[in-house]
Design a protein around this motif. Structure first.
Motif, short mmCIF file in Angstrom:
data_model
loop_
_atom_site.label_atom_id
_atom_site.label_comp_id
_atom_site.label_asym_id
_atom_site.label_seq_id
_atom_site.Cartn_x
_atom_site.Cartn_y
_atom_site.Cartn_z
N LEU A 7 0.81 -1.21 0.00
CA LEU A 7 0.00 0.00 0.00
C LEU A 7 0.85 1.26 0.00
O LEU A 7 0.54 2.23 -0.69
CB LEU A 7 -0.94 0.00 1.21
N ALA A 8 1.91 1.27 0.78
CA ALA A 8 2.79 2.44 0.84
C ALA A 8 3.83 2.41 -0.27
O ALA A 8 4.43 3.45 -0.57
CB ALA A 8 3.48 2.50 2.20
N GLN A 9 4.04 1.24 -0.88
CA GLN A 9 5.06 1.07 -1.91
C GLN A 9 6.45 1.34 -1.35
O GLN A 9 7.38 1.70 -2.09
CB GLN A 9 4.78 1.98 -3.13
N ARG A 10 6.61 1.18 -0.02
CA ARG A 10 7.91 1.27 0.65
C ARG A 10 7.99 0.07 1.58
O ARG A 10 7.12 -0.10 2.45
CB ARG A 10 8.03 2.56 1.47
N ASP A 31 -5.87 8.49 4.41
CA ASP A 31 -6.02 8.34 2.95
C ASP A 31 -7.14 9.21 2.40
O ASP A 31 -8.20 8.72 2.02
CB ASP A 31 -6.26 6.87 2.60
N GLN A 32 -6.88 10.50 2.35
CA GLN A 32 -7.78 11.45 1.69
C GLN A 32 -7.00 12.72 1.37
O GLN A 32 -6.17 13.18 2.15
CB GLN A 32 -8.98 11.77 2.57
N GLN A 33 -7.23 13.23 0.18
CA GLN A 33 -6.63 14.47 -0.29
C GLN A 33 -5.11 14.42 -0.42
O GLN A 33 -4.45 15.45 -0.53
CB GLN A 33 -7.05 15.65 0.61
N VAL A 34 -4.57 13.20 -0.40
CA VAL A 34 -3.15 12.99 -0.68
C VAL A 34 -3.01 11.68 -1.44
O VAL A 34 -3.90 10.83 -1.36
CB VAL A 34 -2.28 12.94 0.60
N PRO A 35 -1.90 11.48 -2.16
CA PRO A 35 -1.69 10.19 -2.81
C PRO A 35 -1.71 9.05 -1.79
O PRO A 35 -1.24 9.21 -0.66
CB PRO A 35 -0.31 10.34 -3.46
N ARG A 177 -4.11 0.66 -12.20
CA ARG A 177 -5.48 0.36 -12.62
C ARG A 177 -6.50 1.06 -11.71
O ARG A 177 -7.52 1.56 -12.18
CB ARG A 177 -5.72 -1.15 -12.63
N VAL A 178 -6.21 1.11 -10.42
CA VAL A 178 -7.11 1.81 -9.49
C VAL A 178 -7.10 3.31 -9.79
O VAL A 178 -8.15 3.96 -9.79
CB VAL A 178 -6.71 1.54 -8.03
N ARG A 179 -5.92 3.86 -10.06
CA ARG A 179 -5.83 5.29 -10.39
C ARG A 179 -6.61 5.60 -11.65
O ARG A 179 -7.30 6.62 -11.74
CB ARG A 179 -4.36 5.69 -10.55
N GLU A 180 -6.53 4.70 -12.63
CA GLU A 180 -7.26 4.89 -13.88
C GLU A 180 -8.77 4.87 -13.62
O GLU A 180 -9.52 5.70 -14.16
CB GLU A 180 -6.89 3.80 -14.88
#
Length: 203
Positions: A7-10, A31-35, A177-180
């Motif tokens: 989820l964090a990609q770290r 998780d709102q208003q930020v990546p 895919r989720v971003r799309e």
């Protein structure tokens, strides 16, 4: 229970999310208003700044609000709105201390149905219907928390094979895919709003 999440990609931040129920909850809250990656890195950043390897609901709940806000505001900030989110994180932790003895996992450890789990999540400070449903879907899809009727309680976010939310992200490809999907949904909402406005004005 420890699970592998992306989820964090770290790696270090994801490792904390995978073993700490409170970290996962706080990440969802942020998780709102930020990546998404920024939000779900937040719990690791907070724990690191507290000098701990995990988050402690009792410690956070008892901290001086200004001190905790400063901790989240230190650059790089934990969120775009660090002071407001610091208040929300403390409210969440105080609720967990008061209702569940500070044990975040108690929210779902022995829950009987998806509907009951949704009710518990929706009762959390900062968790509206959508956030509660997304986190419920995340628990079911990635953390193995699957009480009876969990997909139905999660609404569209519980659908198998969907790419609607953080619940469906397992790596860079699914993140894209989720971003799309979100971009398409946002575009459709704007077009619908514009059509509605034109209809009201007779344009």
């Amino acid at each position: 229970m420890t699970v592998d999440v992306r989820l964090a990609q770290r790696p270090e931040a994801d490792a904390l999310l995978g073993r700490s129920p409170l970290a996962a909850l706080v990440g969802m809250l942020l998780d709102q208003q930020v990546p998404m990656e920024w939000a779900f890195t937040g719990p690791y950043t907070i724990a690191n700044r507290l000098g701990e390897d995990d988050l402690d609901a009792r410690r956070i709940a008892a901290m001086d609000p200004e001190e905790f806000a400063a901790l989240l505001s230190t650059k790089p900030a934990v969120h775009r709105y660090p002071a407001a989110m610091a208040k929300r994180v403390q409210e969440l932790c105080r609720y967990l201390v008061a209702q569940h003895d500070g044990d975040a996992e108690a929210l779902w450890r022995d829950v009987g149905t998806g509907a009951e789990l949704f009710r518990r999540l929706h009762a959390l400070p900062g968790f509206g219907k959508q956030k509660a449903q997304i986190f419920l879907a995340l628990l079911g899809k990635q953390f193995g928390v699957t009480p009876q009727g969990w997909r139905e309680a999660a609404g569209p976010y519980g659908e198998e094979g969907s790419y609607r939310s953080v619940a469906d992200i397992t790596g860079p490809e699914s993140l894209a895919r989720v971003r799309e999907f979100k971009q398409q949904a946002k575009k459709a909402a704007k077009e619908s709003a514009a059509t509605g406005a034109a209809g009201r004005t007779g344009a």
